[in-house]
Design an enzyme around this catalytic site. Structure first.
Site, PDB file in Angstrom:
ATOM      1  N   GLY A 124      -0.580   0.716   9.786  1.00 16.33           N
ATOM      2  CA  GLY A 124      -1.912   0.978  10.334  1.00 16.33           C
ATOM      3  C   GLY A 124      -2.909  -0.072   9.897  1.00 16.33           C
TER       4      GLY A 124
ATOM      5  N   PRO B  66      -3.365  11.559   4.759  1.00 14.92           N
ATOM      6  CA  PRO B  66      -3.902  11.149   3.462  1.00 14.92           C
ATOM      7  C   PRO B  66      -5.422  11.121   3.481  1.00 14.92           C
ATOM      8  CG  PRO B  66      -2.305   9.531   4.315  1.00 14.92           C
ATOM      9  CD  PRO B  66      -2.679  10.447   5.437  1.00 14.92           C
TER      10      PRO B  66
ATOM     11  N   THR C 131      -7.366  -1.170  10.070  1.00 12.67           N
ATOM     12  CA  THR C 131      -8.736  -0.742  10.384  1.00 12.67           C
ATOM     13  C   THR C 131      -9.505  -1.925  10.979  1.00 12.67           C
ATOM     14  OG1 THR C 131      -9.407  -1.296   8.128  1.00 12.67           O
ATOM     15  CG2 THR C 131      -8.980   1.022   8.585  1.00 12.67           C
TER      16      THR C 131
ATOM     17  N   TYR D  18      -8.602   9.425   0.896  1.00 13.57           N
ATOM     18  CA  TYR D  18      -8.883   8.047   0.453  1.00 13.57           C
ATOM     19  C   TYR D  18      -7.962   7.705  -0.722  1.00 13.57           C
ATOM     20  CZ  TYR D  18     -12.664   7.407   3.711  1.00 13.57           C
ATOM     21  OH  TYR D  18     -13.372   7.246   4.876  1.00 13.57           O
TER      22      TYR D  18
ATOM     23  N   GLY E 274       0.797  -1.226   0.000  1.00 10.18           N
ATOM     24  CA  GLY E 274       0.000   0.000   0.000  1.00 10.18           C
ATOM     25  C   GLY E 274       0.829   1.275   0.000  1.00 10.18           C
ATOM     26  N   ILE E 275       0.401   2.234   0.810  1.00 11.21           N
ATOM     27  CA  ILE E 275       1.101   3.522   0.873  1.00 11.21           C
ATOM     28  C   ILE E 275       2.553   3.306   1.309  1.00 11.21           C
ATOM     29  CG2 ILE E 275       1.236   5.716   2.144  1.00 11.21           C
ATOM     30  CD1 ILE E 275      -1.834   5.753   2.242  1.00 11.21           C
TER      31      ILE E 275
ATOM     32  N   TYR F 224     -10.217   4.128  14.866  1.00 11.65           N
ATOM     33  CA  TYR F 224      -9.244   4.613  13.877  1.00 11.65           C
ATOM     34  C   TYR F 224      -9.114   6.137  13.947  1.00 11.65           C
ATOM     35  CZ  TYR F 224      -7.029   4.879   9.205  1.00 11.65           C
ATOM     36  OH  TYR F 224      -6.172   5.105   8.149  1.00 11.65           O
TER      37      TYR F 224
END
Ligand code: CAA
Length: 240
Positions: free
Chosen positions: A84, A177, A86, A179, A13-14, A147
């Protein structure tokens, strides 16, 4: 000598986009990950970036993991707290375990990792820390009390630690960030996501590389006057 950077959650991901951007910019990058060995091995094969496994929610594991990075790559000058998770649920349905998991990983992990690198940064009078917060820590989000609280905590943590680091050559900043087109956002129910995207003025999800662009700016040697700031990268979805 190339500076050493740790990116938590840095193989997907990021985080993966951040690891790659820093690697391309000439930094020595350690990409931390917690669980997905297969993805981490593929990431290292594709990019040549070393992956290190530990759970950021575990303080002792962070201290040990940073020690391994130092032994292999050298002292850590740059830390990107990106890891991170969720566990979305309305408060009515949210369990104590879902609350604890998100707080311990997303916020506790930032404390653990900063503690593990801080003394070394103080000794060398240089450091760059970037904490990945969220638009949902700024604005809140239905179904995300855990979150949003953790990410909002990150924004406060950043401003407090920036004050401690400023006289010592250590900058501490956050990126919030919006979405972004990652697995995490893909897990949002399609009908909900559709409504969210409709509220993004730029008219689309962000790309992980667009967050990495901000990180590369904040970690540069000549970004020493930028500290305690929050850079919002959200396509205009939330402005203040
Ligand atoms: N505002 C007001 N009401 C809402 C709402 C909203 N945003 N979203 C849902 N509701 C309402 C629904 O309309 C529904 O109402 P009715 O019962 O009257 O029909 C009720 O709340 C229950 O909705 P759901 O059926 O969706 O309830 P659920 O318990 O199955 O799911 C949820 C709730 C888990 C929160 C789900 O809506 C969801 O996943 N939402 C997305 C949350 C989100 O955006 N997460 C971001 C993840 S990505 C991320 O976090 C990265 C980042 O940093 C940006």
């Amino acid at each position: 000598m190339a500076r050493v950077a740790i990116v938590t959650g840095g193989t997907r991901g990021i985080g993966a986009a951040i690891s790659i951007a820093l690697h391309k910019a000439g930094y020595k990058v350690a990409a931390n990950y917690a669980g997905n060995d297969e993805r981490a091995a593929a990431f290292t094969k594709e990019t040549g970036i070393a992956a290190f496994k530990w759970d950021v929610a575990d303080y002792e594991a962070c201290v040990k993991g940073v020690g391994e990075v130092v032994a292999k790559l050298g002292p850590v000058d740059i830390l990107i707290n990106n890891a991170g998770i969720t566990r979305d649920a309305t408060l009515k349905k949210q369990t104590r375990a879902q609350w604890d998991e998100v707080i311990d990983t997303n916020l506790g992990g930032v404390f653990n990792m900063c503690k593990a690198v801080w003394d070394g940064m103080l000794e060398r009078s240089f450091g760059r820390i970037v904490n990945i917060g969220s638009i949902n820590g700024q604005a809140g989000q239905y179904g995300q009390v855990n979150y949003a609280a953790a990410k909002s905590g990150i924004h406060g943590f950043t401003k407090a630690l920036a004050q401690e680091g400023a006289p010592k050559g250590i900058t501490v900043n956050a990126i919030a960030p919006g979405y972004i087109d990652t697995d995490m956002v893909a897990a949002v129910p399609a009908n909900v996501l559709e409504k969210i995207v409709a509220r993004i003025p730029v008219g689309r999800l962000g790309k992980a590389e667009e967050i990495a662009r901000g990180v590369a700016f904040l970690v540069a040697d000549d970004a020493g006057f930028v500290t305690g700031s929050t850079m919002s990268i959200n396509g205009g979805q939330h402005m203040y």
